[in-house]
Design a protein around this motif. Structure first.
Motif, PDB file in Angstrom:
ATOM      1  N   SER A   1      43.485  43.427  39.619  1.00 50.25           N
ATOM      2  CA  SER A   1      44.750  42.985  39.790  1.00 50.25           C
ATOM      3  C   SER A   1      44.666  41.672  40.451  1.00 50.25           C
ATOM      4  O   SER A   1      44.114  41.488  41.522  1.00 50.25           O
ATOM      5  CB  SER A   1      45.311  43.803  40.979  1.00 50.25           C
ATOM      6  OG  SER A   1      46.639  43.866  41.242  1.00 50.25           O
TER       7      SER A   1
ATOM      8  N   ARG B   1      48.799  35.925  40.373  1.00 50.08           N
ATOM      9  CA  ARG B   1      49.227  34.910  39.449  1.00 50.08           C
ATOM     10  C   ARG B   1      50.220  34.032  39.931  1.00 50.08           C
ATOM     11  O   ARG B   1      51.456  34.700  40.234  1.00 50.08           O
ATOM     12  CB  ARG B   1      49.711  35.341  37.967  1.00 50.08           C
ATOM     13  CG  ARG B   1      48.287  36.292  37.374  1.00 50.08           C
ATOM     14  CD  ARG B   1      47.017  35.617  37.015  1.00 50.08           C
ATOM     15  NE  ARG B   1      47.481  34.234  36.407  1.00 50.08           N
ATOM     16  CZ  ARG B   1      47.540  34.235  35.152  1.00 50.08           C
ATOM     17  NH1 ARG B   1      47.068  35.157  34.247  1.00 50.08           N
ATOM     18  NH2 ARG B   1      47.604  33.016  34.559  1.00 50.08           N
TER      19      ARG B   1
ATOM     20  N   GLN C   1      48.862  40.469  38.548  1.00 53.21           N
ATOM     21  CA  GLN C   1      48.652  40.882  37.298  1.00 53.21           C
ATOM     22  C   GLN C   1      47.576  41.777  36.694  1.00 53.21           C
ATOM     23  O   GLN C   1      46.549  41.459  37.333  1.00 53.21           O
ATOM     24  CB  GLN C   1      48.690  39.603  35.968  1.00 53.21           C
ATOM     25  CG  GLN C   1      48.361  40.148  34.638  1.00 53.21           C
ATOM     26  CD  GLN C   1      48.444  38.900  33.674  1.00 53.21           C
ATOM     27  OE1 GLN C   1      48.821  37.797  34.159  1.00 53.21           O
ATOM     28  NE2 GLN C   1      48.225  38.951  32.457  1.00 53.21           N
TER      29      GLN C   1
END
Lengths: 115, 252
Positions: free
Chosen positions: B8, B11, B23
């Motif tokens: 994970s 971003r 993301q």
């Protein structure tokens, strides 16, 4: 001597060292107090009164609380420096702490000299 | 055999995104992907919009420092097998994000520059080099190894609170590195340079710096050493002065 570190020439060291020195005084007082209590073991009101009455006990206790309040003042000032970035708000909070600690000091003197 | 691993990743592209977001990636890793940096490069093969810094890929340059599962570290020397999934990757905290995992380290290096991280010696240059005894050289061990990745400073709450004033563990360790250098002649100025309530004394021994240092250094010990030295110097300076006496008692 350490005294020169407590002058204006050392604005950072002065605060840091004062906090440590006051801590040492408090630690010594607490140990002495515990030892004295273990030896004397006051059991009733009269014994306690005799224990807390001598001038040296009152002065030492006053010194302890003065160190405690100074230690607290330095600690709170540190916290305010870390968290409160509005200079005006910080000054007001600092003043509130100052007033509270001064009141505590007078209260302690009142208590110590009224037993 | 390809192995799947979940990530994970933070971003943020300030040109496009209003807000940062996380993301998720589910990536097939190859056998040669041993370190987190290998996985990040693998992710980049699928999604080349992901930005990160990297260079030496062996823990020497300090470029790929980031926040890995909540703890700052170098991606290139963090083993994938040691990480819990999903691996949460964020930029180092406390510094402005330029894009994704890339942070703006200007503030960090300004503090580093402010301690004058170079030898100050006004003697004429010797023909070969300034010599140092092995014992004096040993005093620099544990400090000169710093790669300035910024993991310690950006994990320090005192730096988060006062990023513009507190020099931070990395800068202070470099200050101590030159204070301890037998060839340096500016010890007094260096100590004075750190004498205000913020630059050095915001350190509250939280020890995050020691916890995260990827080179296993101890900035906290360096900071404590600077404080000790200040006290020692004060003692020395009074040893040389005539003693002031008040009622026969030494006062200053």
């Amino acid at each position: 001597m350490l005294i020169q570190l407590l002058t204006n020439k050392y604005p950072g060291m002065r605060l840091w060292l004062s906090q440590r020195l006051t801590a040492v005084v408090m630690a010594v007082y607490i140990v002495l107090l515990l030892v004295a209590l273990l030896i004397i073991q006051p059991a009733d009101y009269a014994a306690w009164h005799a224990f807390v009455s001598p001038i040296w006990f009152r002065l030492a206790t006053l010194l302890f609380f003065m160190c405690l309040f100074m230690h607290a003042w330095l600690g709170v000032a540190d916290v305010l420096k870390d968290y409160v970035f509005n200079k005006v708000l910080r000054a007001y909070l600092q003043m509130a702490v100052d007033v509270a600690l001064m009141l505590y000091l007078f209260w302690i003197i009142y208590i110590l000299w009224n037993v | 055999m390809a192995k799947q691993m979940k990530f994970s990743v933070y971003r943020y592209n300030p040109d496009v995104d209003k807000k940062p977001y996380m993301q998720d990636y589910d990536i097939a890793l190859e056998d040669e992907d041993q370190m987190l940096l290998d996985a990040l490069i693998r992710i980049k093969q699928h999604d080349d919009t992901l930005s990160l810094r990297k260079s030496c890929r062996e823990g020497v340059c300090g470029s790929d420092s980031m926040n890995i599962n909540g703890k700052n570290g170098l991606a290139c020397i963090t083993k994938l097998s040691d990480l819990e999934q999903p691996v949460v990757l964020r930029p180092m905290p406390g510094l402005p994000v330029i894009r994704d995992l890339v942070v703006d380290m200007t503030q960090f290096f300004e503090h580093y520059n402010s301690v004058k991280p170079y030898l100050i010696n006004n003697d004429p240059l010797p023909e070969t080099e300034r010599l140092q005894s092995p014992a004096d050289r040993a005093k620099l061990d544990g400090m000169y190894e710093c790669i300035l990745c910024g993991a310690c400073t950006t994990s320090c709450p005192s730096f988060w609170w006062n990023p513009d004033k507190f020099v931070g563990p990395a800068g202070l360790m470099q200050a101590n590195r030159f204070i301890m250098d037998s060839r340096d002649q500016a010890t007094e100025e260096r100590l004075e340079n750190l004498e205000d309530p913020y630059r050095l004394y915001r350190c509250h021994n939280i020890m995050n710096c020691v916890e995260v240092c990827p080179k296993k250094l101890n900035p906290n010990a360096a900071i404590a050493n600077i404080k000790d030295l200040k006290i020692e110097r004060a003692k020395e300076s009074t040893d040389n002065k005539p003693v002031k006496k008040l009622f026969g008692i030494k006062v200053l």
